[in-house]
Design an enzyme around this catalytic site. Structure first.
Site, short mmCIF file in Angstrom:
data_model
loop_
_atom_site.label_atom_id
_atom_site.label_comp_id
_atom_site.label_asym_id
_atom_site.label_seq_id
_atom_site.Cartn_x
_atom_site.Cartn_y
_atom_site.Cartn_z
CB SER A 30 10.36 -13.42 22.24
OG SER A 30 10.94 -14.48 22.94
NE ARG A 31 13.42 -10.32 15.71
CZ ARG A 31 14.65 -10.76 16.01
NH1 ARG A 31 15.11 -10.72 17.25
NH2 ARG A 31 15.44 -11.24 15.06
CG LEU A 32 7.69 -9.80 23.01
CD1 LEU A 32 7.08 -10.60 24.16
CD2 LEU A 32 6.56 -9.15 22.18
#
Ligand SMILES: Cc1cc2nc3c(=O)[nH]c(=O)nc-3n(C[C@H](O)[C@H](O)[C@H](O)COP(=O)(O)O)c2cc1C
Length: 213
Positions: free
Chosen positions: A191-193
């Site tokens: 999730s692009r984290l």
């Protein structure tokens, strides 16, 4: 917008980077990741984008090969009269960017470039294949040339000139060492984290912190 381009994306989920698992010295951390990149059989793990800038701050970037990791920094070799060489002459600040997609990792290194000692350049130059040594003489890197033939004729002439002899290093060809003051280790996450751990040079050592993706 081109949807086919816009829809190109990957989820990253292979690994995590915990600050407590990183080493105190970022050059050691780089070595660990570099060894892992080699073991993962990444094609050209030493390929890195070297970014330089003119004194006015106009950036330019190109891919080069990392050739050594020393206690102080990161070494590459090139033509001192090239576009990058001229930029470095007037503005020694530069950055290196590695992307190892198979490991979902990026490393960003920033700092100041210094020319390596002539003996270091000689040693590396002499270890290169003969064809590459001729090439360093034949190519006025980054300068305009009329056509491909000019280069090949020059190569042929130099082959004849150096026939049966050692090929000395041209003075305009040699190494730079980037002495880092900031390094970032980036590990892709879901999730692009992503995980991002940044080292900064302090007086005598290094500080380390996590920054947001
Ligand atoms: C994978 C790869 C590795 C390269 N390695 C080097 C290198 O080690 N030294 C070098 O001078 N150019 C290397 N080049 C060529 C540079 O990208 C660039 O074209 C050249 O250095 C001229 O850059 P400049 O005009 O900005 O000075 C490499 C290119 C690629 C794609």
């Amino acid at each position: 917008m081109d949807k086919e381009i816009a829809n190109l994306r990957n989820e990253y989920s292979k690994a995590a980077l915990d600050i407590h698992e990183t080493t105190d010295n970022p050059v050691e951390q780089f070595r660990n990741w570099f060894d892992e990149a080699r073991k993962a059989l990444i094609p050209e793990p030493s390929a890195m984008t070297v970014s330089t800038a003119s004194p006015e701050g106009r950036p330019s970037a190109r891919v080069l090969l990392l050739k050594d990791i020393t206690e102080q920094g990161f070494v590459f070799f090139t033509n001192y009269n090239s576009r990058k060489g001229k930029e470095i002459e007037n503005n020694p600040f530069a950055s290196l960017t590695f992307f190892w997609p198979e490991l979902e990792r990026q490393v960003r290194i920033e700092g100041k470039l210094e020319k390596v000692a002539p003996e270091v350049s000689d040693n590396y130059f002499n270890s290169r294949p003969r064809g590459s040594r001729i090439g360093a003489w034949a190519s006025p890197q980054s300068e305009e040339i009329p056509d491909r033939d000019t280069l090949e004729i020059r190569e042929k002439e130099l082959k004849e000139k150096f026939e049966g002899q050692e090929i000395p290093r041209p003075e305009h060809w040699g190494g730079y060492e980037l002495i880092p003051d900031r390094l970032e280790f980036w590990q892709g996450r879901e999730s692009r984290l992503h995980d991002r751990i940044v080292y900064r040079k302090t007086g005598s050592g290094w500080s380390r912190k996590r920054i947001a993706p």
